[in-house]
Design a protein around this motif. Structure first.
Motif, PDB file in Angstrom:
ATOM      1  N   ALA A 216     -16.988  34.614 -10.828  1.00 22.82           N
ATOM      2  CA  ALA A 216     -16.929  34.420  -9.374  1.00 22.82           C
ATOM      3  C   ALA A 216     -15.724  33.589  -8.979  1.00 22.82           C
ATOM      4  CB  ALA A 216     -18.224  33.749  -8.901  1.00 22.82           C
ATOM      5  N   MET A 217     -15.445  32.547  -9.781  1.00 23.77           N
ATOM      6  CA  MET A 217     -14.292  31.697  -9.469  1.00 23.77           C
ATOM      7  C   MET A 217     -12.995  32.483  -9.615  1.00 23.77           C
ATOM      8  SD  MET A 217     -15.477  28.159 -11.355  1.00 23.77           S
ATOM      9  CE  MET A 217     -13.936  27.349 -10.944  1.00 23.77           C
ATOM     10  N   LYS A 218     -12.910  33.387 -10.633  1.00 25.82           N
ATOM     11  CA  LYS A 218     -11.714  34.188 -10.798  1.00 25.82           C
ATOM     12  C   LYS A 218     -11.547  35.176  -9.649  1.00 25.82           C
ATOM     13  CE  LYS A 218     -11.617  33.955 -15.834  1.00 25.82           C
ATOM     14  NZ  LYS A 218     -11.766  34.738 -17.096  1.00 25.82           N
ATOM     15  N   GLY A 219     -12.678  35.794  -9.149  1.00 26.62           N
ATOM     16  CA  GLY A 219     -12.614  36.769  -8.061  1.00 26.62           C
ATOM     17  C   GLY A 219     -12.260  36.115  -6.741  1.00 26.62           C
ATOM     18  N   ALA A 220     -12.630  34.869  -6.526  1.00 29.46           N
ATOM     19  CA  ALA A 220     -12.341  34.184  -5.268  1.00 29.46           C
ATOM     20  C   ALA A 220     -10.884  33.818  -5.162  1.00 29.46           C
ATOM     21  CB  ALA A 220     -13.204  32.938  -5.138  1.00 29.46           C
ATOM     22  N   GLY A 221     -10.193  33.789  -6.269  1.00 30.49           N
ATOM     23  CA  GLY A 221      -8.768  33.464  -6.209  1.00 30.49           C
ATOM     24  C   GLY A 221      -8.523  32.032  -6.599  1.00 30.49           C
ATOM     25  N   ALA A 222      -7.381  31.852  -7.232  1.00 30.21           N
ATOM     26  CA  ALA A 222      -7.057  30.495  -7.726  1.00 30.21           C
ATOM     27  C   ALA A 222      -6.777  29.536  -6.601  1.00 30.21           C
ATOM     28  CB  ALA A 222      -5.848  30.568  -8.672  1.00 30.21           C
ATOM     29  N   GLY A 223      -6.353  30.049  -5.395  1.00 25.04           N
ATOM     30  CA  GLY A 223      -6.007  29.141  -4.309  1.00 25.04           C
ATOM     31  C   GLY A 223      -7.193  28.634  -3.546  1.00 25.04           C
ATOM     32  N   ASP A 224      -8.276  29.343  -3.584  1.00 25.99           N
ATOM     33  CA  ASP A 224      -9.455  28.904  -2.828  1.00 25.99           C
ATOM     34  C   ASP A 224     -10.194  27.840  -3.586  1.00 25.99           C
ATOM     35  OD1 ASP A 224      -8.747  30.746  -0.981  1.00 25.99           O
ATOM     36  OD2 ASP A 224     -10.087  32.323  -1.788  1.00 25.99           O
ATOM     37  N   SER A 225     -10.602  26.816  -2.892  1.00 26.44           N
ATOM     38  CA  SER A 225     -11.414  25.746  -3.503  1.00 26.44           C
ATOM     39  C   SER A 225     -12.860  25.979  -3.157  1.00 26.44           C
ATOM     40  CB  SER A 225     -10.966  24.362  -2.997  1.00 26.44           C
ATOM     41  OG  SER A 225     -11.094  24.309  -1.595  1.00 26.44           O
ATOM     42  N   PRO A 226     -13.767  25.686  -4.059  1.00 25.06           N
ATOM     43  CA  PRO A 226     -15.192  25.891  -3.772  1.00 25.06           C
ATOM     44  C   PRO A 226     -15.644  25.037  -2.620  1.00 25.06           C
ATOM     45  CG  PRO A 226     -14.899  24.591  -5.754  1.00 25.06           C
ATOM     46  CD  PRO A 226     -13.533  25.075  -5.367  1.00 25.06           C
ATOM     47  N   ARG A 227     -16.525  25.609  -1.821  1.00 27.60           N
ATOM     48  CA  ARG A 227     -17.045  24.869  -0.660  1.00 27.60           C
ATOM     49  C   ARG A 227     -18.049  23.839  -1.100  1.00 27.60           C
ATOM     50  NH1 ARG A 227     -19.040  29.131   3.638  1.00 27.60           N
ATOM     51  NH2 ARG A 227     -19.204  27.180   4.831  1.00 27.60           N
ATOM     52  N   GLN A 228     -17.995  22.747  -0.477  1.00 33.26           N
ATOM     53  CA  GLN A 228     -18.890  21.649  -0.791  1.00 33.26           C
ATOM     54  C   GLN A 228     -19.633  21.227   0.446  1.00 33.26           C
ATOM     55  OE1 GLN A 228     -16.569  18.549  -2.460  1.00 33.26           O
ATOM     56  NE2 GLN A 228     -16.028  19.695  -4.313  1.00 33.26           N
ATOM     57  N   GLY A 229     -20.816  20.713   0.314  1.00 36.05           N
ATOM     58  CA  GLY A 229     -21.614  20.215   1.410  1.00 36.05           C
ATOM     59  C   GLY A 229     -21.068  18.899   1.917  1.00 36.05           C
ATOM     60  N   PRO A 230     -21.576  18.438   2.998  1.00 37.61           N
ATOM     61  CA  PRO A 230     -21.115  17.143   3.531  1.00 37.61           C
ATOM     62  C   PRO A 230     -21.360  16.047   2.524  1.00 37.61           C
ATOM     63  CG  PRO A 230     -22.470  18.324   5.129  1.00 37.61           C
ATOM     64  CD  PRO A 230     -22.585  19.063   3.853  1.00 37.61           C
ATOM     65  N   PRO A 231     -20.359  15.177   2.323  1.00 37.21           N
ATOM     66  CA  PRO A 231     -20.518  14.120   1.310  1.00 37.21           C
ATOM     67  C   PRO A 231     -21.575  13.113   1.677  1.00 37.21           C
ATOM     68  CG  PRO A 231     -18.508  13.791   2.574  1.00 37.21           C
ATOM     69  CD  PRO A 231     -19.037  15.128   2.980  1.00 37.21           C
TER      70      PRO A 231
END
Length: 257
Positions: A226-241
């Protein structure tokens, strides 16, 4: 050091200690001293018995002396009263008593000489025992000092029965350490290869561990894909800290914005 050689060393050590105790001159001197004291006690006991017998004869002689004087007085009194027959009887009895007194006196003389000899022997024996005691203590002190020096020298040189025991104990400790290390290595190998089962585990626990490992591997593969398909430039979304319960979403997939 093999087990049989260790036994020989221990046996020689124990035997040497036993022989040292048997041949200890200090114990031999003490035994000789005790024997002399027993002899002195016997001499003194004999001296007391002779003195008692002498005293008994002396008292008997004193009684006979008193009777001898009384018979003389009775003879004189009977003669003064004109009773020559009574005076003769008293003198006859006194004459017989004199023979008895002579016999008792001879016994008294013999006992007196015997007492003097025993007293002289007792005095000389006591002096000899006192001198022996002084010499005994001197020899014991010299032997103890020499023995202490020998033990100290042997300890410095690493020899002697005590140091032999130390060496034997050290060899035994090394053998036990080597055995325990070998056992630890063997059990590690068995655990790693699965040859040693955990007796406290539940039935089929090995299957559960294998399936769990496969499931984790599959999950990791999917996440990597999934990380490879999303592209190297996209960062995973994170919830509010600052979201307090954000940890509850861990492992449930990506959250919706």
């Amino acid at each position: 050091m093999t087990f049989s050689s260790r036994l020989r060393v221990i046996f020689r050590s124990k035997t040497s200690k036993a022989l040292d105790r048997i041949e200890d001159p200090r114990e031999a001197l003490d035994d000789s001293y005790e024997q002399q004291l027993k002899i002195l006690h016997q001499v003194r006991q004999g001296l007391a018995e002779v003195a008692t017998a002498k005293k008994r004869i002396e008292l008997q002689g004193q009684e006979m002396g008193t009777r001898h004087r009384r018979l003389g007085d009775q003879a004189a009194q009977a003669l003064a009263q004109g009773r020559e027959d009574l005076a003769r009887t008293a003198l006859e009895r006194r004459a017989l008593l004199e023979d008895q007194v002579a016999s008792v006196r001879d016994q008294y003389t013999v006992l007196e000489r015997q007492q003097l000899r025993l007293q002289d022997n007792e005095r000389r024996l006591a002096d000899r025992i006192a001198a022996f005691r002084t010499e005994k203590e001197t020899i014991k002190a010299s032997y103890s000092a020499s023995a202490a020096q020998v033990r100290a020298n042997e300890a410095v040189a690493g020899i002697g029965t005590e140091m032999t025991d130390v060496g034997v104990n050290l060899d035994r400790a090394k053998d036990r350490v080597a055995q325990m290390q070998a056992r630890a290595a063997a059990t590690d190998e068995l655990l790693a290869t699965g040859g040693l089962n955990d007796l406290t585990a539940t039935p089929d626990a090995d299957l559960e561990r294998a399936l769990s490992a496969d499931s984790v591997k599959a999950t990791v593969d999917r996440q990597l894909a999934a990380m490879k398909g999303a592209g190297a430039g996209d960062s995973p979304r994170q919830g509010p800290p600052d979201e307090p319960a954000s940890w509850l979403a861990i492992g449930r997939g990506p959250t919706s914005s």
